[in-house]
Structure formats: C-alpha cells, structure tokens
Design a protein around this motif. Structure first.
Motif, mmCIF file in Angstrom:
data_model
loop_
_atom_site.group_PDB
_atom_site.id
_atom_site.type_symbol
_atom_site.label_atom_id
_atom_site.label_comp_id
_atom_site.label_asym_id
_atom_site.label_seq_id
_atom_site.Cartn_x
_atom_site.Cartn_y
_atom_site.Cartn_z
ATOM 1 N N CYS A 229 1.129 1.597 -8.959
ATOM 2 C CA CYS A 229 1.254 2.375 -7.737
ATOM 3 C C CYS A 229 2.230 3.518 -7.979
ATOM 4 C CB CYS A 229 1.733 1.511 -6.579
ATOM 5 S SG CYS A 229 3.409 0.884 -6.789
ATOM 6 N N GLY A 230 2.163 4.511 -7.131
ATOM 7 C CA GLY A 230 2.990 5.695 -7.295
ATOM 8 C C GLY A 230 4.463 5.454 -7.081
ATOM 9 N N GLY A 231 4.841 4.298 -6.531
ATOM 10 C CA GLY A 231 6.241 4.042 -6.259
ATOM 11 C C GLY A 231 7.097 3.951 -7.499
ATOM 12 N N MET A 232 6.475 3.651 -8.671
ATOM 13 C CA MET A 232 7.259 3.491 -9.888
ATOM 14 C C MET A 232 7.511 4.821 -10.591
ATOM 15 S SD MET A 232 7.776 0.348 -9.647
ATOM 16 C CE MET A 232 8.740 0.209 -11.139
ATOM 17 N N ALA B 218 0.848 -1.193 0.000
ATOM 18 C CA ALA B 218 0.000 0.000 0.000
ATOM 19 C C ALA B 218 0.883 1.241 0.000
ATOM 20 C CB ALA B 218 -0.921 0.008 1.225
ATOM 21 N N HIS B 219 0.258 2.381 -0.274
ATOM 22 C CA HIS B 219 0.936 3.685 -0.225
ATOM 23 C C HIS B 219 0.025 4.646 0.533
ATOM 24 C CE1 HIS B 219 4.335 2.969 -3.053
ATOM 25 N NE2 HIS B 219 3.529 2.020 -3.489
ATOM 26 N N ASN B 220 -0.053 4.461 1.840
ATOM 27 C CA ASN B 220 -1.025 5.219 2.619
ATOM 28 C C ASN B 220 -0.655 6.688 2.794
ATOM 29 O OD1 ASN B 220 -2.285 2.780 2.800
ATOM 30 N ND2 ASN B 220 -2.499 2.770 5.022
ATOM 31 N N ASP B 221 0.620 7.038 2.545
ATOM 32 C CA ASP B 221 0.972 8.454 2.656
ATOM 33 C C ASP B 221 0.425 9.267 1.491
ATOM 34 O OD1 ASP B 221 2.755 7.071 0.984
ATOM 35 O OD2 ASP B 221 4.347 8.546 1.285
ATOM 36 N N THR B 222 0.174 8.618 0.349
ATOM 37 C CA THR B 222 -0.402 9.319 -0.804
ATOM 38 C C THR B 222 -1.854 8.938 -1.040
ATOM 39 O OG1 THR B 222 0.382 7.598 -2.326
ATOM 40 C CG2 THR B 222 1.838 9.489 -1.946
ATOM 41 N N ALA B 223 -2.413 8.041 -0.228
ATOM 42 C CA ALA B 223 -3.790 7.596 -0.416
ATOM 43 C C ALA B 223 -4.760 8.772 -0.353
ATOM 44 C CB ALA B 223 -4.158 6.574 0.651
ATOM 45 N N LEU B 224 -5.827 8.673 -1.154
ATOM 46 C CA LEU B 224 -6.941 9.630 -1.138
ATOM 47 C C LEU B 224 -6.562 10.998 -1.692
ATOM 48 C CD1 LEU B 224 -8.234 8.689 2.430
ATOM 49 C CD2 LEU B 224 -8.947 7.718 0.243
ATOM 50 N N THR B 225 -5.372 11.147 -2.275
ATOM 51 C CA THR B 225 -4.982 12.451 -2.801
ATOM 52 C C THR B 225 -5.620 12.744 -4.154
ATOM 53 O OG1 THR B 225 -2.964 11.447 -3.693
ATOM 54 C CG2 THR B 225 -2.796 12.554 -1.561
ATOM 55 N N LEU C 232 -4.514 3.612 -3.547
ATOM 56 C CA LEU C 232 -5.868 3.782 -3.035
ATOM 57 C C LEU C 232 -6.296 5.227 -3.315
ATOM 58 C CD1 LEU C 232 -7.107 2.698 0.549
ATOM 59 C CD2 LEU C 232 -8.230 4.353 -0.924
ATOM 60 N N ARG C 233 -6.900 5.421 -4.457
ATOM 61 C CA ARG C 233 -7.402 6.734 -4.881
ATOM 62 C C ARG C 233 -6.334 7.823 -4.853
ATOM 63 N NH1 ARG C 233 -12.717 7.710 -1.586
ATOM 64 N NH2 ARG C 233 -12.289 5.749 -0.524
ATOM 65 N N ASP C 234 -5.172 7.520 -5.433
ATOM 66 C CA ASP C 234 -4.207 8.579 -5.680
ATOM 67 C C ASP C 234 -4.032 8.730 -7.183
ATOM 68 O OD1 ASP C 234 -2.384 6.647 -6.575
ATOM 69 O OD2 ASP C 234 -1.254 6.615 -4.712
ATOM 70 N N VAL C 235 -3.059 9.519 -7.623
ATOM 71 C CA VAL C 235 -2.934 9.819 -9.043
ATOM 72 C C VAL C 235 -2.652 8.561 -9.861
ATOM 73 C CG1 VAL C 235 -0.463 10.329 -8.922
ATOM 74 C CG2 VAL C 235 -1.871 11.427 -10.683
ATOM 75 N N SER C 236 -2.050 7.534 -9.246
ATOM 76 C CA SER C 236 -1.760 6.298 -9.969
ATOM 77 C C SER C 236 -3.005 5.481 -10.248
ATOM 78 C CB SER C 236 -0.771 5.439 -9.180
ATOM 79 O OG SER C 236 0.420 6.140 -8.951
ATOM 80 N N ASN C 237 -3.980 5.566 -9.385
ATOM 81 C CA ASN C 237 -5.247 4.850 -9.563
ATOM 82 C C ASN C 237 -6.332 5.606 -8.807
ATOM 83 O OD1 ASN C 237 -7.366 3.125 -9.946
ATOM 84 N ND2 ASN C 237 -6.403 1.338 -9.006
#
Length: 420
Positions: free
Chosen positions: A270-273, A74-81, A303-308
C-alpha cells in the motif's frame, strides 16, 4: 457487556425498520434457514419455511449466507489514481471526495459493509484530504460505514511539530483512528510515543504502518503499545516473512504478549509505506503469527493506485489468497476478512443468530471454498437492508457433450435468446 454479546447500533446510524425475511439461505454449517431482519438486527432464525411473518421476502435459494466482511486497511484518498498516471494526481477536495466515495462503493459491492481508510494529513494538502474523506463518509451513511485514520508523515523534532498539531486537529474534525508510519520518521520510538499520547487523549484506537523487518524496532513498538485500550493494530508486517525463522517467531511472541492485531495485505502493498522492496511484495507469515496467538486480520490495501494498479479492494480475494498461498483453511481465511477484521476495527460481533447486527453477505454457492473461488453473484446487507447486488450469468454455446452429461446451465438455451 461481554465483547461476544450483541451490542446496540452506534448512535446516529440509520437502520431500516421494515422487516426483511431471507428465505431458504444455506449456512456454512449446512443448515437451510429463514432469517428475519428488523431495525438493523437479526430478529429470528428458523428452519426454511418457518418464518411467515409479514414483510419483504428475499429468496436466497442457492446462496450461502455469511457474516459480512469488513475492510480494515484501505487508502481511499489515493484509490483509483492509477487511472490517471499520465497526468498529475489531483488532490483537490472534490476529487478526493469522489475517489473516496467510489472506492467505498466498490468495496461495498464486494461485501465490505465497513471500511477503515488511512488518510494522509500534512504535506501540501494539510487537512484537505481528511476533510474530503469525512464528507464522503457522511454522504455514504446508511450504505456503508467509513472510518478515517489520520496518517501524519513526521511527528518528532522541529519538522514534526506541525504534524503533531494537525494530528490533534484531524481527530477533532472526526478522524476515528490515529495512525502513521513510524518507520519513516527519524525517531521511530518518538513517533509511536506521540501517536499513543494523542490516542490516549482522545480515547482513539491506533493503527500503524510498519514493515516489521527490524525485529528490535518491532519489539519496542509492541512493548510501547502493549495493553493499550482501545487496541493497537499494525500492518502489513510483511517484512517478518524475510526474517530468520527463530527471529520471526520471537517477534510473533512479543506481538501476542502485547495484544496487538496484525492486518496483513495478501493482495500486495500500500502507499502508506512509500518505499518499494521485497517486503512490500510479500505477505506477513500468517500461520506463524496465528500459532503464536497473534490476532490476524486481512485487508486489501491499495485499490488501483501506484502501489497496486490492479488492486480490487475485494475482501474475498484476500481470503482466497490466504487459502491458496498461505495454507489457511477456507473458513479460517474467510474469518480474517470478516470476524477478525470486524474485531480489529472495534465493530460489534456478527453471527447469524437472533439479536446480532444484520451485517450479512449472500454469495451464490454452497460452501465457503466455492465462495472464495467463484463468488461472482453477491447480495450485501447492511443494517438490515439490501444495499448492493452483483449478478453474474455464465453462458455457453450449445454442446452435445454438455447435454449428454446433463451439466448445469444458467437460464439460457443459446446465445442471445432467453431460455425457458
């Protein structure tokens, strides 16, 4: 102690000491059972109606009882952005903590009682995001287990010196895993070497992002990571799906020989890439990897960030996609988000048997196939107590055709008026 045996709870965790009896639950093997929980563990499993000991009783008639899923990527620091794309995303500590907390609770509501969240360090925020996610972890204790992965951008050369220092600082702060994306560093092999060195210093697991679209680079990574304890996880490795079959098969053999785990992301990238392309919109060739003997788990990714922007953070959706699009049997697909995900995260094994941790998910239905298809109603149990419930009731208007066929209804006789 063998990895397959029950293990004691981690120190400093909170387990409910009040007995809870789950009554009339259906197991995936077809048995209907009562399950008694206490002190965060499963104390007994018996035939329905056999466990009459005192304690709170929860009727699970009509529910399928499963081992709880876990969220390994997961990427919870960027989630919902993605909700605020019309304005700059705030990485103020209080905003990151709020997002990380809300994301973890959404994931918990879906059934994930443990989450591994990759957290960017460096850039303008330095260690601010990590500190915020660690505060969220502390505030969620007793509800869900949140583990932070420290993700530096650069680790080699002059530019990477600060990143390496911050990686060590992040582990000292409380990051439980070291990670990152070697594909984005000018010296990928040097990046991996630096990560493995820090992990060895602190006895931490390693969790790295890679597309896996460069077989030579992936082979070197596997060789460097082979045999490391604690283990090494790679993901999402979606680029393997774009390689020629023979090349992908050789890469899978190398990953299997190295003993690494691959975490795929069936719901998207995910935004990590930090890059877009066909591989980011693909899924690792799960059947090929499994056939080669690679341990494969599945995560939700964005989770609802710019990646998805429409990411759900739902492990059961990840399993559904593996069953519907990658050809896995439903039970095997669910195992990627439960048994395999927990193993990838270094968590104790869970079985619905006496002595194992009480990490459970009850979903309305009678088969795993149905759970992956229509798992709207869920009851989540973490450390022996109910920590989340989701209830859904579907209503239809009166229909003579439905009445004639005696189709099942859910508790209402018509719209807006309670049924009998």
């Amino acid at each position: 102690m063998s990895d397959s045996q029950p293990q004691p709870p981690d120190e400093g965790t909170t387990a409910d000491t009040t007995a809870l009896v789950l009554c009339g639950a259906l197991l995936s093997d077809g048995r209907t059972v009562d399950v008694r929980l206490g002190a965060g563990r499963i104390e007994a499993v018996g035939t329905a109606g056999s466990l009459t000991s005192p304690g709170t009783r929860l009727d699970l008639a009509g529910y399928l009882l499963l081992t709880a899923p876990a969220e390994p990527h997961a990427h919870n620091d960027t989630a919902l952005t993605a909700l605020t794309l019309d304005e700059p995303v705030s990485y103020a500590p209080e905003d990151v903590q709020r997002r990380a907390t809300e994301a973890a609770l959404l994931q918990l509501g879906h059934g994930a009682t443990a989450v591994r969240s990759h957290v960017r360090i460096g850039d303008a925020q330095e260690l601010g995001r990590m500190a915020a996610v660690l505060r969220a972890r502390r505030s969620l204790r007793g509800l869900t287990d949140l583990t932070a992965v420290a993700v530096p951008r650069l680790l080699t050369g002059v530019a990477g010196a600060d990143g390496l220092a911050m990686l060590r600082d992040a582990v000292k702060m409380g990051a439980g895993v070291v990670g990152g994306c070697p594909d984005l560093d000018p010296d990928p092999a040097g990046y991996v070497e630096a990560v493995l060195e820090v992990a060895a210093e602190h006895g931490c697991p390693v969790d790295l992002h890679t597309d896996g679209d460069d077989p030579a680079r992936l082979g070197r990574l596997a060789a460097m990571a082979g045999g490391m304890r604690p283990g090494v996880t790679l993901g999402p490795c979606a680029g393997l799906a774009w390689l020629p079959a023979g090349v992908a098969a050789r890469a899978a053999d190398q990953l299997a020989a190295a003993g690494v785990t691959v975490v795929c992301l069936p719901q998207g990238g995910c935004g990590g890439m930090e890059r877009e392309g066909p591989a980011q919109r693909s899924v690792a060739p799960v059947r090929l990897l499994r056939a080669a003997g690679v341990r494969v788990a599945a995560g939700s990714g964005a989770l609802r960030d710019v990646s998805n922007p429409v990411g759900r953070g739902d492990p059961l959706e990840a399993a559904y996609l593996l069953a519907s699009q990658s050809g896995l049997r439903a039970a095997d697909a669910y195992a990627t988000v439960s048994t395999a995900a927990r193993a990838a995260m270094g968590l104790p094994e869970v079985r619905v048997e006496a002595g194992f941790p009480a990490e459970l998910l009850a979903v309305r239905g009678d088969r795993i196939e149905g759970a992956l298809s229509l798992a709207y109603s869920r009851i989540v149990i973490h450390r022996g107590r109910v920590v989340a419930r989701t209830s859904a009731v579907r209503e239809y208007c009166d229909s003579a055709a439905a009445a004639a066929l005696e189709l099942p209804r859910q508790g209402r006789s018509d719209f807006g008026h309670p049924g009998p």
